[in-house]
Design a protein around this motif. Structure first.
Motif, PDB file in Angstrom:
ATOM      1  N   PHE A 160       3.996   0.384  -2.696  1.00  0.00           N
ATOM      2  CA  PHE A 160       2.973  -0.231  -1.843  1.00  0.00           C
ATOM      3  C   PHE A 160       1.595   0.246  -2.286  1.00  0.00           C
ATOM      4  O   PHE A 160       1.279   1.424  -2.162  1.00  0.00           O
ATOM      5  CB  PHE A 160       3.193   0.125  -0.372  1.00  0.00           C
TER       6      PHE A 160
ATOM      7  N   GLU B 106       2.435  -6.640  -2.267  1.00  0.00           N
ATOM      8  CA  GLU B 106       1.046  -7.015  -2.033  1.00  0.00           C
ATOM      9  C   GLU B 106       0.307  -5.814  -1.457  1.00  0.00           C
ATOM     10  O   GLU B 106       0.843  -5.069  -0.634  1.00  0.00           O
ATOM     11  CB  GLU B 106       0.979  -8.191  -1.052  1.00  0.00           C
TER      12      GLU B 106
ATOM     13  N   LEU C  75      -2.562  -3.414   0.601  1.00  0.00           N
ATOM     14  CA  LEU C  75      -3.035  -3.372   1.983  1.00  0.00           C
ATOM     15  C   LEU C  75      -4.083  -4.436   2.259  1.00  0.00           C
ATOM     16  O   LEU C  75      -4.036  -5.123   3.281  1.00  0.00           O
ATOM     17  CB  LEU C  75      -3.613  -1.974   2.273  1.00  0.00           C
TER      18      LEU C  75
ATOM     19  N   CYS D 122      -4.571  -7.291   1.191  1.00  0.00           N
ATOM     20  CA  CYS D 122      -4.125  -8.681   1.213  1.00  0.00           C
ATOM     21  C   CYS D 122      -3.284  -9.011   2.449  1.00  0.00           C
ATOM     22  O   CYS D 122      -2.842 -10.150   2.596  1.00  0.00           O
ATOM     23  CB  CYS D 122      -3.318  -9.002  -0.041  1.00  0.00           C
ATOM     24  N   LEU D 123      -3.062  -8.035   3.328  1.00  0.00           N
ATOM     25  CA  LEU D 123      -2.236  -8.287   4.506  1.00  0.00           C
ATOM     26  C   LEU D 123      -3.036  -9.039   5.565  1.00  0.00           C
ATOM     27  O   LEU D 123      -4.099  -8.571   6.002  1.00  0.00           O
ATOM     28  CB  LEU D 123      -1.738  -6.966   5.102  1.00  0.00           C
TER      29      LEU D 123
ATOM     30  N   THR E  57      -2.485  -9.120   8.611  1.00  0.00           N
ATOM     31  CA  THR E  57      -2.613  -8.252   9.778  1.00  0.00           C
ATOM     32  C   THR E  57      -3.837  -7.333   9.664  1.00  0.00           C
ATOM     33  O   THR E  57      -4.447  -6.989  10.684  1.00  0.00           O
ATOM     34  CB  THR E  57      -1.339  -7.398   9.952  1.00  0.00           C
TER      35      THR E  57
ATOM     36  N   MET F 256       1.082  -0.774  10.260  1.00  0.00           N
ATOM     37  CA  MET F 256       0.903  -1.998   9.481  1.00  0.00           C
ATOM     38  C   MET F 256       1.615  -1.889   8.133  1.00  0.00           C
ATOM     39  O   MET F 256       2.284  -2.828   7.679  1.00  0.00           O
ATOM     40  CB  MET F 256      -0.600  -2.228   9.274  1.00  0.00           C
ATOM     41  N   ILE F 257       1.492  -0.725   7.497  1.00  0.00           N
ATOM     42  CA  ILE F 257       2.161  -0.508   6.215  1.00  0.00           C
ATOM     43  C   ILE F 257       3.674  -0.506   6.400  1.00  0.00           C
ATOM     44  O   ILE F 257       4.415  -1.112   5.619  1.00  0.00           O
ATOM     45  CB  ILE F 257       1.691   0.812   5.576  1.00  0.00           C
TER      46      ILE F 257
ATOM     47  N   ALA G  47       4.909  -3.958   6.665  1.00  0.00           N
ATOM     48  CA  ALA G  47       4.895  -4.642   5.371  1.00  0.00           C
ATOM     49  C   ALA G  47       6.067  -4.195   4.504  1.00  0.00           C
ATOM     50  O   ALA G  47       6.594  -4.992   3.707  1.00  0.00           O
ATOM     51  CB  ALA G  47       3.576  -4.371   4.658  1.00  0.00           C
TER      52      ALA G  47
ATOM     53  N   THR H  71       6.620  -8.282   0.635  1.00  0.00           N
ATOM     54  CA  THR H  71       6.116  -9.458  -0.085  1.00  0.00           C
ATOM     55  C   THR H  71       5.730  -9.021  -1.488  1.00  0.00           C
ATOM     56  O   THR H  71       4.832  -8.181  -1.651  1.00  0.00           O
ATOM     57  CB  THR H  71       4.883 -10.048   0.617  1.00  0.00           C
TER      58      THR H  71
END
Length: 241
Positions: A67, A97, A99, A101-102, A104, A220-221, A224, A229
């Motif tokens: 990540f 992807e 951080l 590009c999220l 959220t 959030m991480i 993901a 993704t």
């Protein structure tokens, strides 16, 4: 560890001039993410530490998820990180992807500014790194600026450290303006370069904490990673035009 739970490596740029503090911050972030992913190995490495990525891969094994704690896609995520994985002997690893590009994260920026503008209703400066070599960093900053402006009905000005328009060249915006640094961590750009550039411009508004420092980021991480993704190998989906 169950086969369905691949190891995770969170990678950040780090601070080449002083790698240790940034590496310690990233390790703390990884520990927070790990607490939200029971039974899953989570480690951290910065690119500023020459051997850190290779050592982490050696500990974690194969078929993992990397990540990137970066704020934009581009050469680093599509080319540099895969090459570093290959050099480290990693097999079956997938770069996700980053951080920045999220969706959220973009929603979080809107929420932060919606609250801030209750007391500071002036223009918003989105301070980003930018690049003179690639449009990807400015593309995503422009995308977020448009999203914020549409959601909140305010003026949003993307301005950069490493390309034009530069932060040091901002017009007079008044004391009700706010600046949100679109950065993942508290490095020299956030603690030194942005305040210095704003000072040169005569900025009289409020400088907010970097977006990546907010307490929502570890969750959030983790989310993901639960729903990974793969990094986009073509043009960034936030590309202008």
């Amino acid at each position: 560890m169950p086969a369905s739970l691949p190891p995770v490596l969170i990678v950040a740029h780090g601070q080449p001039s002083d790698p240790a503090p940034a590496a310690a911050d990233l390790s703390r972030m990884a520990a927070q993410v790990a607490s939200l992913l029971p039974g899953q190995a989570v480690a951290a490495a910065t690119l500023a530490e020459p051997e850190a990525l290779g050592h982490a891969i050696a500990r974690l094994g194969q078929n993992g998820l990397l990540f990137p704690l970066f704020m934009a896609g581009g050469w680093f995520t599509r080319t540099h990180l895969p090459a570093r994985l290959t050099a480290a002997g990693a097999q079956g690893w997938q770069v996700l992807e980053p951080l920045g590009c999220l969706p959220t994260l973009h929603d979080l920026a809107v929420q932060i500014l919606a609250k801030t503008r209750q007391t500071h209703p002036g223009p918003v400066v989105l301070a980003a790194h930018g690049s003179f070599k690639s449009s990807a960093p400015s593309d995503i900053a422009q995308h977020l600026a448009t999203k914020i402006s549409t959601a909140l009905g305010c003026e949003v000005i993307p301005a950069f450290i490493d390309q034009t328009p530069q932060l040091a060249d901002l017009p007079a915006l008044g004391p009700d303006a706010v600046c949100l640094p679109y950065f993942a961590a508290s490095g020299g750009h956030v603690t030194t370069d942005i305040p210095a550039a704003l000072g040169k411009s005569g900025f009289k508004g409020t400088l907010l904490p970097a977006l990546g420092l907010h307490r929502e980021i570890p969750a959030m991480i983790a989310a993901a990673i639960r729903n990974p993704t793969p990094v986009c190998t073509q043009d960034c989906r936030y590309k202008r035009g």
